[in-house]
Structure formats: structure tokens, C-alpha cells
Design a protein around this motif. Structure first.
Motif, PDB file in Angstrom:
ATOM      1  N   MET B  74      44.887  32.702  23.203  1.00  0.00           N
ATOM      2  CA  MET B  74      44.878  34.011  23.832  1.00  0.00           C
ATOM      3  C   MET B  74      45.401  35.078  22.868  1.00  0.00           C
ATOM      4  N   GLU B  78      43.670  38.518  21.464  1.00  0.00           N
ATOM      5  CA  GLU B  78      44.383  39.791  21.588  1.00  0.00           C
ATOM      6  C   GLU B  78      44.364  40.527  20.247  1.00  0.00           C
ATOM      7  N   THR B  83      38.250  41.935  24.599  1.00  0.00           N
ATOM      8  CA  THR B  83      38.677  42.160  25.977  1.00  0.00           C
ATOM      9  C   THR B  83      37.688  41.603  26.984  1.00  0.00           C
ATOM     10  N   VAL B  85      35.914  39.494  29.441  1.00  0.00           N
ATOM     11  CA  VAL B  85      36.478  38.374  30.198  1.00  0.00           C
ATOM     12  C   VAL B  85      35.744  37.079  29.908  1.00  0.00           C
ATOM     13  N   ARG B  88      36.831  35.625  26.704  1.00  0.00           N
ATOM     14  CA  ARG B  88      38.201  35.096  26.746  1.00  0.00           C
ATOM     15  C   ARG B  88      38.251  33.769  27.491  1.00  0.00           C
ATOM     16  N   ILE B  89      37.510  33.679  28.594  1.00  0.00           N
ATOM     17  CA  ILE B  89      37.491  32.416  29.328  1.00  0.00           C
ATOM     18  C   ILE B  89      36.873  31.319  28.475  1.00  0.00           C
ATOM     19  N   MET B  92      39.317  30.101  26.019  1.00  0.00           N
ATOM     20  CA  MET B  92      40.273  29.199  26.672  1.00  0.00           C
ATOM     21  C   MET B  92      39.676  27.809  26.829  1.00  0.00           C
ATOM     22  N   VAL B 137      45.333  31.052  32.816  1.00  0.00           N
ATOM     23  CA  VAL B 137      43.963  31.338  33.248  1.00  0.00           C
ATOM     24  C   VAL B 137      43.943  32.525  34.203  1.00  0.00           C
ATOM     25  N   VAL B 140      44.012  35.732  32.433  1.00  0.00           N
ATOM     26  CA  VAL B 140      42.718  36.122  31.885  1.00  0.00           C
ATOM     27  C   VAL B 140      41.856  36.771  32.959  1.00  0.00           C
ATOM     28  N   ALA B 143      42.540  40.383  33.744  1.00  0.00           N
ATOM     29  CA  ALA B 143      41.993  41.367  32.803  1.00  0.00           C
ATOM     30  C   ALA B 143      40.667  41.932  33.304  1.00  0.00           C
TER      31      ALA B 143
END
Lengths: 213, 213
Positions: B74, B78, B83, B85, B88-89, B92, B137, B140, B143
Motif C-alpha cells: 500500500m 501511495e 489512487t 481503487v 490498489r485492490i 493488494m 482492505v 482501500v 478510498a
DNA sequence: TGTTTTCGTGAACGTTGTTCACAAGCTCAA
DNA sequence: TTGAGCTTGTGAACAACGTTCACGAAAACA
């Protein structure tokens, strides 16, 4: 009076399944089986090569039964004239949840066994049963027309199945038992709802990037 | 020269993790640990009550490490100013997949252990670590603004995590190893894509019915 | 009936987790 | 330094496990 060789095998498998259900894989002991079946330890090894084969046979029965209940659930919906895809997927998931709840000890054993099998030999009757289950889900997805080609539909079916499976197994490691069922079902409803909505809006075609290293 | 009590415990845990990674839970033997650590069997039982406690301790280390890599992933995003989503998922999930691949034997053991623990005592430090993972999670999801209240966002986080988890574990029971990684990642991409699209279109609010019997 | 094959038996072997009486080492007051 | 009390390491010993196997009984066949 004496039991047939196959009858005795069935008896052994029934006992083995009960043992697995009560105490998990660790509870499957050759001597216990022999005692409960009224035969000697050696006879158990006469019917099955080793305990792994007993375990495998029990799992086959379970997978068979799971497939049967899945098909039965689909037939029920058919009879009731339910065509909504979301409803049908939820019904499939519900059938799966019920099945897992009905086999609290032996179903986890199936999964643990599968994992040990990962390094072992190639595909066999085991995978055929799993594929049959996937096909059922794929059939449900076919009903709702999401503009998916066969490949993507099969992929979506496996994804959906694996996700539900993950929810159920993750859910049952938590604590309280009454809350578990509710939590699991809430997650399944969310997953299925979001899944269907996402497919309707072409979420399956999101461009691929951010691959793992 | 002689090792501290805690140093020896660490050494034992490192050995235990290696053993688990090589041969799964069945490979965690008291005598092997003792031999490799250069101590006697009894000394192992002096450091830990039984092998279950050793296993538990190893799992703690793994969960800790998993949490750390998740946070690190994460932080990387950053720093890169990502940004989106979905990205980002996916990052992860990729971190999770990498972690599982890096612990082929010991991670399955974590899950199998968790299952045995289901009947055992109440919540402990174990669940705290899992909750921490869920929180990441959930962070995230926060966001991307999907109009979710806290409860639903937490539910969605757990659902997403469990689903990814299911995909990964289901995927690794299959056969070929090179195809596994590709198949798993395709499923994850589909899941995340559909999940985000579904949330954007309010799929999480689908009315609840068709509950299980 | 005699022969061959099959099948059930339980003692026996090796390996496992776990315990325990004992001994070696450490701590600290006298 | 000495010795008593405590902690800690040790490996033999125990019970339980999966698995094997020589043996005898039963069945099948000529």
C-alpha cells in the motif's frame, strides 16, 4: 449372513465418513474402523491400499452428493419457473452452504486432502467431479446473457465458485456459530449481487494491467 | 556461546517453518526439530507446550509478515500516487498471491490449523492479526467512494478478502504449475473488475431474499 | 477328495507425540 | 568457597499410530 466384499467396503466408507465428520482427518484410524466394522485391521488393508485411499473414496462420495444436491436445487428452480440469474446463483450458493453445514468435519477434510494431493500424480476421477460442479455454475451463467464468450463464461463460473467457496471456508474459522451463518450469507449476497451487476456493466472486460511481478 | 532461551525459540520456529514449507503439517516432527536445532526432544517441550503451540507460533509469524507486506504494498502505491481503487485492490491481491507462492507449504498449514482451531477456545491474538488484515482492505475500499456506510464497507472488505483467498486456495489444488499462476490471476482480475463495477452501480444494495432454509 | 487360490487374522515393526525421573548447571546466602 | 535450592537439559520409556506379513482357515476348482 456374511457381507459381500463391496458391501463391506461400503460399510467401511460409511464408518470412515462418520469418523471424519466427528473428529476431522486425525480421527480416521485404521483400528477404529476395524473395530466398528467388526473386522480386523488387516482386512481393512485388504479392502483399501491405505488410509489415504479410504479418505479419497469418502471424498468421492461427498463430491458426488454435492453434485447431486446442486443439480436438485437447479431442478427445483426450473420447476418453479425462476429464471432470474441472481436468484439462481444464490440458490446454488445456498445449496453449497447447506452441504458444508451438513458435513462439518468431513468437508474440511476434503479440502485438506486436496491440498496434500497437490504434489501427487496427475488428473483423475477427482478432477472430473470438480469439473462437473463448475459446469453447473457455468450453465447458470449461460442463462443470464452477459455477452460473454465461452471462455470468459467458464472463467467467470470458476471465479464465482472459488469466491463462494472462500467465503464459506473463511467464515467457518471465525467464532460464534449463530453469527457465522448470517455473516456468510451476507457476504454471499453481497458477492453475488455485485458480481451480477458488474457483469451487466461489462466489468469482466476491464483491461488487464498491474500484473503480479 | 550458548543461545538465549528466546534465541533458541526463534531458532526452533525458523526450523519449524522450514519443515512446514517443505512437507506440510505432517513434516513438523519433534525429533526432527530437536536434531536440527542441536537440542534434545525434551528441550523442545521445555520451550513449547506441544507441537500445536509451535505450529501456532509459526502461523503468527506468517500472519505478521503477510500484514507487513500488505502495508508495504500500500505504501508503494501511495508513493507512486496511484489512487485508482481497482489498481490498489489488484496490488493488494498481487501481494497476497506472492506471499502464498513464497510459502507453498506453510501457508496451507496455516489454513488447516485454523480449521482445527474452530472447535477450540475463544478469540485470541490470532483473530487480532486477521482483523488487522481486514482493516487494510477496508481502508482501500474507503478510498473509492461507493456510498457505503461503515458496516457495508467492512462487509465488502471481508467478502473481497475471502473471495480472493478462495480463488488462490482453490487454484492451487489444480494441476500444472505454470498455468496455475495465470489462471489465478485471471480470476482475480475478473473478480476485482466485476466487484468494483458492481459497487459503482449499487450492486451491494440488492434487496435480500432467497435466504437459505 | 486333493490342490490351489483367496482371504481374514493379529502379532510385530517402525515412527510418532508426549512424559518423566534424573542429572547437570545456575543462583545466592552463609 | 561451600552447599542448598532451583532451573533447565536429557534421552529412555510409554502409548498410539499406519502398515506389513507369515500363517491358517475357507473357498474354488479339478
Amino acid at each position: 449372513m456374511a457381507l459381500d466384499k463391496e458391501e463391506m467396503s461400503d460399510k467401511v466408507l460409511a464408518i470412515a465418513e462418520a469418523l471424519l465428520n466427528e473428529g476431522g482427518a486425525d480421527n480416521l484410524k485404521a483400528r477404529t474402523i476395524a473395530e466398528q466394522a467388526g473386522i480386523s485391521v488387516g482386512s481393512v488393508y485388504n479392502l483399501f491400499a491405505d488410509l489415504d485411499e479410504v479418505h479419497r473414496a469418502v471424498n468421492m462420495r461427498l463430491l458426488d452428493r454435492l453434485g447431486a444436491t446442486g443439480i436438485a436445487a437447479m431442478a427445483d428452480l426450473e420447476r418453479q419457473g425462476v429464471t432470474d440469474v441472481r436468484h439462481r446463483i444464490l440458490a446454488m450458493a445456498a445449496a453449497y452452504v447447506r452441504f458444508v453445514e451438513a458435513h462439518p468435519g468431513s468437508w474440511p477434510a476434503v479440502l485438506a486432502f486436496n491440498r496434500r494431493r497437490a504434489t501427487r500424480p496427475g488428473p483423475d476421477a477427482y478432477d472430473a467431479l470438480l469439473d462437473a460442479l463448475f459446469d453447473i455454475v457455468a450453465g447458470v451463467l449461460k442463462a443470464g446473457d452477459f455477452g460473454l464468450d465461452d471462455d470468459r463464461r467458464a472463467l467467470a463460473a470458476r471465479t464465482l465458485w472459488s469466491s463462494v467457496h472462500g467465503i464459506v471456508t473463511s467464515g467457518y474459522v471465525a467464532n460464534s456459530n449463530s453469527r457465522q451463518a448470517e455473516e456468510i450469507w451476507r457476504q454471499i449476497e453481497l458477492l453475488v449481487g455485485v458480481f451480477v451487476k458488474g457483469l451487466e456493466h461489462g466489468g469482466a472486460f476491464a483491461h488487464a494491467d498491474a500484473k503480479p511481478a
